[in-house]
Scaffold this motif. Sequence first.
Motif, PDB file in Angstrom:
ATOM      1  N   UNK A 119       0.790  -1.229   0.000  1.00 32.95           N
ATOM      2  CA  UNK A 119       0.000   0.000   0.000  1.00 32.95           C
ATOM      3  C   UNK A 119       0.821   1.278   0.000  1.00 32.95           C
ATOM      4  N   UNK A 120       2.111   1.189   0.281  1.00 31.62           N
ATOM      5  CA  UNK A 120       2.955   2.383   0.252  1.00 31.62           C
ATOM      6  C   UNK A 120       2.489   3.427   1.243  1.00 31.62           C
ATOM      7  N   UNK A 121       2.236   4.658   0.761  1.00 30.90           N
ATOM      8  CA  UNK A 121       1.849   5.768   1.629  1.00 30.90           C
ATOM      9  C   UNK A 121       0.519   5.533   2.342  1.00 30.90           C
TER      10      UNK A 121
ATOM     11  N   UNK B  44      -8.011   4.678  -1.742  1.00 29.73           N
ATOM     12  CA  UNK B  44      -7.497   3.670  -2.670  1.00 29.73           C
ATOM     13  C   UNK B  44      -8.377   3.579  -3.912  1.00 29.73           C
ATOM     14  N   UNK B  45      -9.701   3.673  -3.723  1.00 30.84           N
ATOM     15  CA  UNK B  45     -10.619   3.612  -4.868  1.00 30.84           C
ATOM     16  C   UNK B  45     -10.361   4.753  -5.847  1.00 30.84           C
ATOM     17  N   UNK B  46     -10.075   5.943  -5.332  1.00 30.16           N
ATOM     18  CA  UNK B  46      -9.869   7.109  -6.191  1.00 30.16           C
ATOM     19  C   UNK B  46      -8.436   7.227  -6.697  1.00 30.16           C
ATOM     20  N   UNK B  47      -7.602   6.264  -6.367  1.00 30.04           N
ATOM     21  CA  UNK B  47      -6.213   6.274  -6.837  1.00 30.04           C
ATOM     22  C   UNK B  47      -6.087   5.410  -8.094  1.00 30.04           C
ATOM     23  N   UNK B  48      -4.875   5.334  -8.603  1.00 28.61           N
ATOM     24  CA  UNK B  48      -4.604   4.466  -9.758  1.00 28.61           C
ATOM     25  C   UNK B  48      -3.847   3.208  -9.330  1.00 28.61           C
ATOM     26  N   UNK B  49      -3.885   2.924  -8.044  1.00 25.19           N
ATOM     27  CA  UNK B  49      -3.158   1.767  -7.492  1.00 25.19           C
ATOM     28  C   UNK B  49      -3.720   0.469  -8.075  1.00 25.19           C
ATOM     29  N   UNK B  50      -2.858  -0.486  -8.327  1.00 24.29           N
ATOM     30  CA  UNK B  50      -3.275  -1.762  -8.919  1.00 24.29           C
ATOM     31  C   UNK B  50      -4.213  -2.553  -8.018  1.00 24.29           C
TER      32      UNK B  50
END
Length: 359
Positions: free
Chosen positions: A141-143, A159-165
């Motif tokens: 998850x990083x930051x 997380x939902x609004x990010x571009x994280x895989x």
Amino acid sequence: MRVERGIKRESLDASLARIAATYGFSAPPVSVPRAVQAIVQKHDPAAAAHTLLAATAVGSKGAAQLWSVGRRGSGSTVAFSIVGAQHPIAHALTLKAALSIAERAGLEGLTLAVSSVGDGESKRRFLREVGNFFKKYVSQLGELSHQALAAPEEAYRALYHSSHELKERLPRTIDHLSEHSRKVMTDTFTLFESVGIPYHLDPYLAAETPGHSELIFAVRSGDTQETIARGGRLDDLFKRMNKSAVGFAVGMSLSLTEKVDPEPAEDRLQCMLIHIGDAAKLKAFVFLEALWRAHITTAHALLAGSLREQMELAKTHAPRSIAIIGQREALDGTVIIKNTATEMQTAYPRDKALLILGR
């Protein structure tokens, strides 16, 4: 075409009040007391205008429908709330009022997204799953890793609004609903299909519209599908404000780019719409859209529990005509028009009934 040309000449301010009244919302719009705003903001900082309205209406006898118009920068927020409702038609009334005004304001490509966060049991199930999810993937998850363990709901939305895989693997609220909440959701979907309200299920809508119970809604517009309205059930707030509350609360807040100032409706009501039975209730709801499009000032009591209650309201409103849809009329597509001055009543096909009522 004469009626349609008349509608096009009507100002948005005039349309606003007329559409709200057609779907049963009080006229004029209400102002929310500052004391109520403070209470709601304390318990739910993410509360929207419709939440404030619902809190204002707590304590009303039976179902209450309220609306408000407020400034939002250079634009406006139009909010609708119903409290004390016991029939899912309340969801349709709230949504249709917002959708109709959005359309009248010139917004195009409107779509309705619907989902469910469920009741208390459902939310506990979901939060356990979110907690397990973050524990499993904390190293990736990083930051967000610290926030995921300290404030999982906030981390979920981030997380939902990010571009994280990992976004594609997030748990979905609809997969953890209790039996009761699943029934609330499916009953509402069935009603929307019966009255012709197009919708699509968005399993991650909870990440965009926090602070609600059971059902959540979002209306989007245009090619970019920007969210212009948010809302849903407000059961937790409703019960917190009134422990003896009966029924449920639902609300919707619509954002408009222009400033609006609703004009009062005509003094004399043209039509009171009466329904007899559940099938007629659905047909009456559909008929409401035809009435406002035909510029016919209308009142109804779709949330009423009995025919007697509807007739008492008709006496209070003193309309020029009473439009009645019963079981037979629901089946054959007709409407009984009763002239309140002469007491004469006649059944007409719905298209002709509109012409009679609009005279």
